[in-house]
Write an enzyme that holds these catalytic residues in place. Structure first.
Site, PDB file in Angstrom:
ATOM      1  N   ARG A   1       0.823  -1.216   0.000  1.00  0.00           N
ATOM      2  CA  ARG A   1       0.000   0.000   0.000  1.00  0.00           C
ATOM      3  C   ARG A   1       0.852   1.259   0.000  1.00  0.00           C
ATOM      4  NH1 ARG A   1      -4.968  -1.664   4.089  1.00  0.00           N
ATOM      5  NH2 ARG A   1      -6.309  -2.386   2.406  1.00  0.00           N
TER       6      ARG A   1
ATOM      7  N   GLY B   1     -13.173  -3.431   0.870  1.00  0.00           N
ATOM      8  CA  GLY B   1     -14.544  -2.939   1.031  1.00  0.00           C
ATOM      9  C   GLY B   1     -14.974  -1.951  -0.037  1.00  0.00           C
TER      10      GLY B   1
ATOM     11  N   LYS C   1     -19.986 -17.349   0.576  1.00  0.00           N
ATOM     12  CA  LYS C   1     -21.420 -17.270   0.818  1.00  0.00           C
ATOM     13  C   LYS C   1     -22.158 -16.305  -0.095  1.00  0.00           C
ATOM     14  CE  LYS C   1     -21.301 -18.507   5.676  1.00  0.00           C
ATOM     15  NZ  LYS C   1     -21.576 -18.032   7.036  1.00  0.00           N
TER      16      LYS C   1
ATOM     17  N   GLY D   1     -10.092  -9.279  -0.965  1.00  0.00           N
ATOM     18  CA  GLY D   1      -8.948  -9.762  -0.178  1.00  0.00           C
ATOM     19  C   GLY D   1      -8.489 -11.144  -0.587  1.00  0.00           C
TER      20      GLY D   1
END
Ligand code: ADP
Ligand code: MG
Length: 399
Positions: free
Chosen positions: A40, A377, A197, A354
């Site tokens: 990053r 996110g 999921k 991720g």
């Protein structure tokens, strides 16, 4: 999508001698006071370099961890300073409150890092008072933290309304890549969505079926779609309470002209661990007591065939339990094919998430994709079709 960039500001001669407040992502992993992964940090290098080259003084604003509006020395940005100085190849000053005098002391081209913005309760509240205090020491605002753009915080949103605002290089690259993948993509577009999921990706699936021509569903979530068709997935991970939801998504896809691709054959095991005895079976033939842990070779061939006919690919979520051999095979093979098509100039490929980034790194193809987002996110919210407050603020600043 319209936003100003460093080039616009340089062309207008707006940077020379000015103080730029640059919101960056320095939320790097730290162990025992040492930065263990500089990825990053490396992404902010082009922005800092170009701002300094244009004669600006650079104030870096960033958060670290979740101190929840309180000073917490364990989350001080001081601990990233040594790595930051090395990565930027320059001295970096530090200020934890005495903003005005520290900025005044900066030489032209100087760089200073302010203490963790989340130590101030005004940051996460998107508080005008905190933003104004910061704005009072700067002339312009540059947002280079796409990964924080899904939050409306003082340094990601409010500041863009207080100072002339523009995107940094990493933000610009991210928005340009994402625009090519879903904003204004070249059709046909394929989306690959995998992971554990359905419940965590409902909004994402709902948005994608209206935007893409082919939706490849893999991973654990495919089991829920298979079960919704009446297939017995035995001991597989499956959200049995979401069968109706899966049928609704399938119906919405059909109405929108989006083809859903589910696995045809699967690799099954009795235990969730590395290298257990496995079998490859048709989806209708999962033995009682066994679970689906990866897509099989026919399924992969089908995915490859679909990708070969597409101009654009957006990917989130692995096709199998890739952390454990041999259940990384389908993800790796599909990713390698996407990488080949990209290298041949036939496919624009954008991926994020991720575990997805980890899986693509493991497959050794990360450098061959057109763009890999590490934003987590923010990337998922973008795939869900949501407006990201930090991006919207840059756009409204551009008029
Ligand atoms: P990302 O972080 O890229 O958004 P997710 O967190 O949604 O991806 O999904 C990754 C997880 O899904 C991995 O931990 C992987 O093991 C799991 N997974 C994929 N396929 C299966 C499967 N068939 N059964 C159980 N878990 C699976
Ligand atoms: Mg994940």
């Amino acid at each position: 999508m319209r936003f100003k960039t460093i080039d616009d500001m340089t062309a207008a001669g707006m940077l020379d001698g000015k103080v730029v407040l640059a919101r960056v992502d320095l939320n790097v992993p730290v162990e025992d006071g040492r930065v263990t992964d500089r990825t990053r940090m490396e992404r902010i290098v082009p922005t800092v370099r170009d701002l300094r080259a244009a004669g600006a003084k650079v104030v870096l604003l960033a958060h670290f961890g979740r101190p929840k509006g309180e000073v917490n020395e364990a989350m001080s940005l001081r601990q990233v300073l040594p790595a930051l100085r090395e990565v930027l190849g320059t001295d970096v000053a530090f200020a934890d409150g005495d903003y005005t005098d520290s900025v005044k002391a900066l030489p032209p081209g100087g760089v200073i890092l302010f203490e963790n913005v989340r130590f101030n309760p005004g940051e996460e509240r998107n508080d005008g008072g905190f933003a104004k205090r910061l704005a009072s020491v700067g002339d312009l605002y540059c947002n280079d933290a796409f990964s924080a753009a899904h939050r409306a915080h003082a340094t990601t949103e409010k500041l863009a309304h207080l100072l002339p605002a523009f995107a940094g290089r990493a933000m610009q690259a991210e928005l340009e890549a994402l625009g090519k993948a879903l904003g204004d993509p070249q059709p046909p577009v394929a989306a690959v969505v995998g992971g554990a999921k359905v419940s965590t990706k409902l909004e994402l699936l709902g948005n994608l079926v209206e935007r893409v021509q082919h939706l490849v569903i893999g991973g654990g979530m495919a089991n829920t779609f298979l079960a919704a068709q009446g297939i017995d997935v035995a001991k597989s991970l499956c959200e049995h309470d979401l069968l109706d939801t899966a049928r609704e998504i399938a119906a919405k896809a059909e109405g929108a002209g989006c083809t859903i691709l589910l696995p045809r054959d699967v690799v099954v095991a009795e235990e969730f661990r590395a290298n257990p005895p496995t079998r490859t079976v048709a989806v209708e033939d999962v033995p009682a007591g066994w679970m689906i842990l990866d897509a099989g070779p026919d399924s992969v061939a089908h995915v490859r065939q679909v990708l070969s006919g597409c101009a654009t690919l957006v990917w989130n979520g692995p096709l199998g339990a890739f952390e454990m051999a041999p259940f990384d095979a389908a993800t790796t093979q599909a990713a390698q094919h996407a990488a080949e098509l990209t290298r041949a100039g036939k496919l624009v490929s954008v991926a994020g998430g991720g575990d997805t980034v980890a899986a693509l790194n493991k497959a050794g193809v990360a450098d061959d994709f057109t763009y890999i987002s590490t934003a987590g996110g923010a990337f998922l919210e973008w795939m869900e079709g949501k407006t990201l407050p930090g991006v919207a603020a840059l756009e409204s600043a551009a008029g």
